[in-house]
Each structure stands twice: as structure tokens, then as C-alpha cells.
Design a protein around this motif. Sequence first.
Motif, mmCIF file in Angstrom:
data_model
loop_
_atom_site.group_PDB
_atom_site.id
_atom_site.type_symbol
_atom_site.label_atom_id
_atom_site.label_comp_id
_atom_site.label_asym_id
_atom_site.label_seq_id
_atom_site.Cartn_x
_atom_site.Cartn_y
_atom_site.Cartn_z
ATOM 1 N N TYR A 44 1.005 -1.226 0.034
ATOM 2 C CA TYR A 44 -0.051 0.156 -0.182
ATOM 3 C C TYR A 44 0.955 1.247 0.022
ATOM 4 C CZ TYR A 44 -3.734 -3.223 0.777
ATOM 5 O OH TYR A 44 -4.620 -4.341 0.643
ATOM 6 N N SER A 45 2.056 1.121 -0.263
ATOM 7 C CA SER A 45 2.981 2.078 -0.395
ATOM 8 C C SER A 45 2.615 2.998 -1.440
ATOM 9 C CB SER A 45 4.250 2.003 -0.203
ATOM 10 O OG SER A 45 5.247 2.967 -0.274
ATOM 11 N N GLU A 80 -1.177 -5.808 -7.074
ATOM 12 C CA GLU A 80 -2.669 -6.215 -7.010
ATOM 13 C C GLU A 80 -3.405 -4.643 -7.078
ATOM 14 O OE1 GLU A 80 -3.251 -9.208 -4.206
ATOM 15 O OE2 GLU A 80 -2.415 -10.803 -5.588
ATOM 16 N N SER A 81 -3.090 -3.958 -6.641
ATOM 17 C CA SER A 81 -3.884 -2.695 -6.360
ATOM 18 C C SER A 81 -3.656 -1.465 -7.304
ATOM 19 C CB SER A 81 -3.387 -2.175 -5.032
ATOM 20 O OG SER A 81 -3.570 -3.106 -3.983
ATOM 21 N N ILE A 82 -4.756 -0.692 -7.565
ATOM 22 C CA ILE A 82 -4.927 0.241 -8.586
ATOM 23 C C ILE A 82 -5.180 1.513 -7.552
ATOM 24 C CG2 ILE A 82 -7.428 0.370 -8.833
ATOM 25 C CD1 ILE A 82 -7.045 1.592 -11.477
ATOM 26 N N PRO A 101 4.563 10.064 -8.224
ATOM 27 C CA PRO A 101 4.663 11.802 -8.152
ATOM 28 C C PRO A 101 3.449 12.252 -7.198
ATOM 29 C CG PRO A 101 4.276 11.037 -10.426
ATOM 30 C CD PRO A 101 4.510 9.696 -9.717
ATOM 31 N N GLN A 102 2.423 11.815 -7.251
ATOM 32 C CA GLN A 102 1.091 12.273 -6.753
ATOM 33 C C GLN A 102 1.139 12.230 -5.184
ATOM 34 O OE1 GLN A 102 1.245 10.173 -9.357
ATOM 35 N NE2 GLN A 102 -0.436 10.800 -10.849
ATOM 36 N N LEU A 135 -3.011 4.867 -11.044
ATOM 37 C CA LEU A 135 -1.497 4.196 -11.007
ATOM 38 C C LEU A 135 -1.727 2.725 -10.442
ATOM 39 C CD1 LEU A 135 -1.376 7.320 -9.868
ATOM 40 C CD2 LEU A 135 1.002 6.764 -11.057
ATOM 41 N N LEU A 136 -0.840 1.699 -11.227
ATOM 42 C CA LEU A 136 -0.990 0.389 -10.637
ATOM 43 C C LEU A 136 0.203 -0.079 -9.715
ATOM 44 C CD1 LEU A 136 -2.303 -1.127 -14.035
ATOM 45 C CD2 LEU A 136 -3.548 -0.880 -11.909
#
Length: 230
Positions: free
Chosen positions: A26-27, A218-220, A32-33, A214-215
Motif C-alpha cells: 500500500y505504499s 494487485e492494487s490500483i 509523483p502524486q 496508477l498500478l
Amino acid sequence: YKNNIYLRHCVADRSIFWQCLVKNQYSFNRFPQSKRLMSVYDELVNSGQTPLIIDCGGNIGLSSFWYANRFPDAKIVVIEPDQANLDILTLNLEPFNGRVVILKGGVWNRKGFLKIVNPEAGSAAYRVEFLDEESEDSIRCYTINEICEKVDIKNPFIVKIDIEGSQKNLFQNNTEWVSKTNLITLELDDWLLPWQGTSRNFFSCLSQYSFDYLLNGESIFCFRDFYGDS
């Protein structure tokens, strides 16, 4: 980490430990956002407000454990439907007592009750369905707005979602909270549930607002661009 971490002797718990606390699933530092997101966090804290992180699908608490360490001034609400998972989750989040609120249940687009429909699937893969009325083995389901009201914080700062396809219902309606959330992190489940359209309502909803997508694994990661709406 300075706190103890509790795992059961099973593949699922070790896998979640590896994802959350070794690979730092989850980091968002690489994006850049992240700079703007952290500036919003600092602004909230410096103005005396409490950033709210909602962890939908808490499992054994390691995602909330990561968030609690990363955001020491945030309030965290974690929701998990399975009692055995909740027992370990409670142990892992005990050091953050007072900052973390634990709810047994699931998230949905309306208040009501749910039941686990695949109890044989294992601790990391439980799916739920809505019930017309409460039953002996049912659990509560909460809306995001209801969770915010429970902790008396108007808007979420981050909403993390890993709910095994239930995002199809969560994003069907009553989604006003989306426009007020700085970061939404979702694990997509179309690979698990082919042709069931579990992600369609999610993308349809978020496309109404200014998000960057951003990907990572497994997470977006969906970063809300509030300046983009001005």
C-alpha cells in the motif's frame, strides 16, 4: 516495526504479511502524486483535523497496521466480516488502541445485513452477499457515509478496498463520498470473477471526477485531483 505482529501458521497469513509489510503493497511513495497527498495530510493535521482512513476488508489487520505506522495522526476504521480473522486483527492493532476502530461486518451501498457465502474458501477469500433481513449468522454492512458518521469525521482521507468483488455493489449508488476522498486504493477482482463486471461500477463512478490512476502489484491507486475540478 517496534510492535509485535501475530500470524497463524497458514499460507494466507504469511502471504498477507509478505504483501503488506515486506513488499509494502500500500505504499505510494514511488508515485509523483504522493507529494500532494502528504501535503494534504499535513494540512489536515496542522489545522487540528483528524485524517480518516477506512480499511475495507481488514483480514488480520496488517494493512491497518501499515497505515497506522505511516499516518500516526490519522483515525483508522477497519471492517472485517470473519470472526477468526478479527481475533488476530485485534491483537495486531492493539498497540493503536484509541486510534483504530474495529467493526465486524462489510461495506455496501446501503445499510443492512450480509452473510459469508463461501466459508470454505479460506481466510483471505471470503465473499459476502446481501440479506433481506437479519439472520442468526448475519453480519452488519455499513455504508462509507455511516462509517464517517460513527467517528464524527466528515470525509475520508483514504479508503482502501479489498472486498472480493463486493465493489460491484459498493459503487452502484450512494457514492457521494468518492468526490471527497483523496486516495482510493482497490484490489481488482475481475480475474477471480470473470464476466461478472465487479469493476464496472467502480470505473463508471470514478470517471465522473478528476482522478489519476496508477498500478502497483494487485492494487490500483486512484489519486483525487481536486485542483482539476476548479
